[in-house]
Design a protein around this motif. Structure first.
Motif, PDB file in Angstrom:
ATOM      1  N   THR A 173      48.739  24.150  66.803  1.00  0.00           N
ATOM      2  CA  THR A 173      47.886  25.341  66.708  1.00  0.00           C
ATOM      3  C   THR A 173      46.684  25.107  65.799  1.00  0.00           C
ATOM      4  N   THR A 174      46.761  24.076  64.955  1.00  0.00           N
ATOM      5  CA  THR A 174      45.688  23.865  63.978  1.00  0.00           C
ATOM      6  C   THR A 174      44.742  22.735  64.375  1.00  0.00           C
ATOM      7  N   VAL A 175      45.280  21.666  64.969  1.00  0.00           N
ATOM      8  CA  VAL A 175      44.457  20.481  65.240  1.00  0.00           C
ATOM      9  C   VAL A 175      44.380  20.151  66.732  1.00  0.00           C
ATOM     10  N   VAL A 176      45.530  20.108  67.388  1.00  0.00           N
ATOM     11  CA  VAL A 176      45.542  19.613  68.773  1.00  0.00           C
ATOM     12  C   VAL A 176      44.880  20.632  69.708  1.00  0.00           C
ATOM     13  N   ARG A 190      48.761  31.335  69.969  1.00  0.00           N
ATOM     14  CA  ARG A 190      49.238  30.443  68.902  1.00  0.00           C
ATOM     15  C   ARG A 190      50.303  31.173  68.085  1.00  0.00           C
ATOM     16  N   PHE A 191      51.434  30.492  67.898  1.00  0.00           N
ATOM     17  CA  PHE A 191      52.554  31.081  67.160  1.00  0.00           C
ATOM     18  C   PHE A 191      52.975  30.139  66.033  1.00  0.00           C
ATOM     19  N   ILE A 201      50.117  27.393  58.568  1.00  0.00           N
ATOM     20  CA  ILE A 201      49.949  28.506  59.500  1.00  0.00           C
ATOM     21  C   ILE A 201      48.473  28.603  59.878  1.00  0.00           C
ATOM     22  N   ALA A 202      48.182  28.515  61.185  1.00  0.00           N
ATOM     23  CA  ALA A 202      46.796  28.601  61.650  1.00  0.00           C
ATOM     24  C   ALA A 202      46.275  30.021  61.452  1.00  0.00           C
ATOM     25  N   ASP A 203      44.971  30.147  61.161  1.00  0.00           N
ATOM     26  CA  ASP A 203      44.363  31.479  61.077  1.00  0.00           C
ATOM     27  C   ASP A 203      44.577  32.179  62.406  1.00  0.00           C
ATOM     28  N   GLY A 204      45.059  33.395  62.356  1.00  0.00           N
ATOM     29  CA  GLY A 204      45.195  34.177  63.590  1.00  0.00           C
ATOM     30  C   GLY A 204      46.485  33.909  64.353  1.00  0.00           C
TER      31      GLY A 204
END
Ligand code: DC
Length: 212
Positions: A125-128, A135-136, A182-185
């Motif tokens: 969710t952050t890089v790939v 995104r969870f 944890i990704a934003d959003g």
């Protein structure tokens, strides 16, 4: 459409991602399996998994593909050997090499092109796939995750399983590149007190209510 799920080992993301993929008719792609396959191949070839250059050279020499959901190394289905205690132990240090991460990310993105997929890992969710439609982030307490692991692999001792989980968490969070966060959003789900079905329902509800 891409549904990406990140979280620590034992948070339930693999099982739930597979269930969600099945229910929605999407393809399931587990990014951790790629790091595991590079680790397994290094071990099989007598390479010290902590020798980053040798692991990378080996990784560049082999070809990873996915066939019917199983990871193949040079065409041979090795899915059943990806979860040995040795691979468990060394996949995290192998995955901390940014050059290995580039190989895995390239492979994952090219498999995902023009497909509906559910994918999971530590940095999907952050890089790939930072632009994935959904995104969870799944979490669960270390003690719950240790008990889940014991239910899967009885016979191990609780304290050492808990210690191994805490150690892997630390390595996964402290990686210089591709660290677990944890990704934003991202939609955060604490799975500690939920059944797999309940988590699956939450994901599908979120996807269905946002995609109409
Ligand atoms: O999810 P898993 O336990 O099968 O992952 C194996 C290892 O690979 C784990 O130590 C974390 C690492 N990993 C990673 O760094 N990035 C990912 N996207 C997926 C897994």
């Amino acid at each position: 459409m891409i549904i990406a799920i990140d979280g620590p080992a034992g948070s339930g993301k693999s099982t739930v991602a597979r269930m969600v993929a099945e229910r929605l008719g999407f393809y399931f792609l587990n990014t951790g399996s790629f790091y595991r396959a590079y680790t397994l191949s290094a071990l099989d070839n007598g390479i010290d998994p902590l020798d980053r250059d040798a692991v990378l050279e080996n990784a560049r020499r082999i070809t990873l593909t996915v066939k019917d959901g199983a990871v193949c190394i040079d065409g041979k289905d090795e899915e059943g050997r990806l979860h040995s205690p040795l691979v468990d132990r060394y996949a995290s240090p192998v995955s901390s090499d940014p050059r290995i991460r580039e190989l895995v990310n390239g492979a994952v993105r090219s498999i995902a092109k023009d497909m509906d997929i559910v994918t999971e890992g530590r940095d999907t969710t952050t890089v790939v796939f930072p632009d994935a439609q959904f995104r969870f982030y799944f979490d669960a307490s270390p003690s719950v995750r240790a008990r889940r692991r014991l239910a899967d692999q009885p016979g191990e001792d609780y304290e050492s399983v808990l210690h191994a989980i805490e150690e892997r968490d630390r390595m996964d969070r402290e990686k210089a590149v591709g660290a677990l966060r944890i990704a934003d959003g991202a939609i955060v789900i604490d799975t500690s007190l939920l059944t797999l079905n309940q988590v699956c329902e939450k994901v599908i509800n979120a996807v269905q209510s946002h995609s109409v």
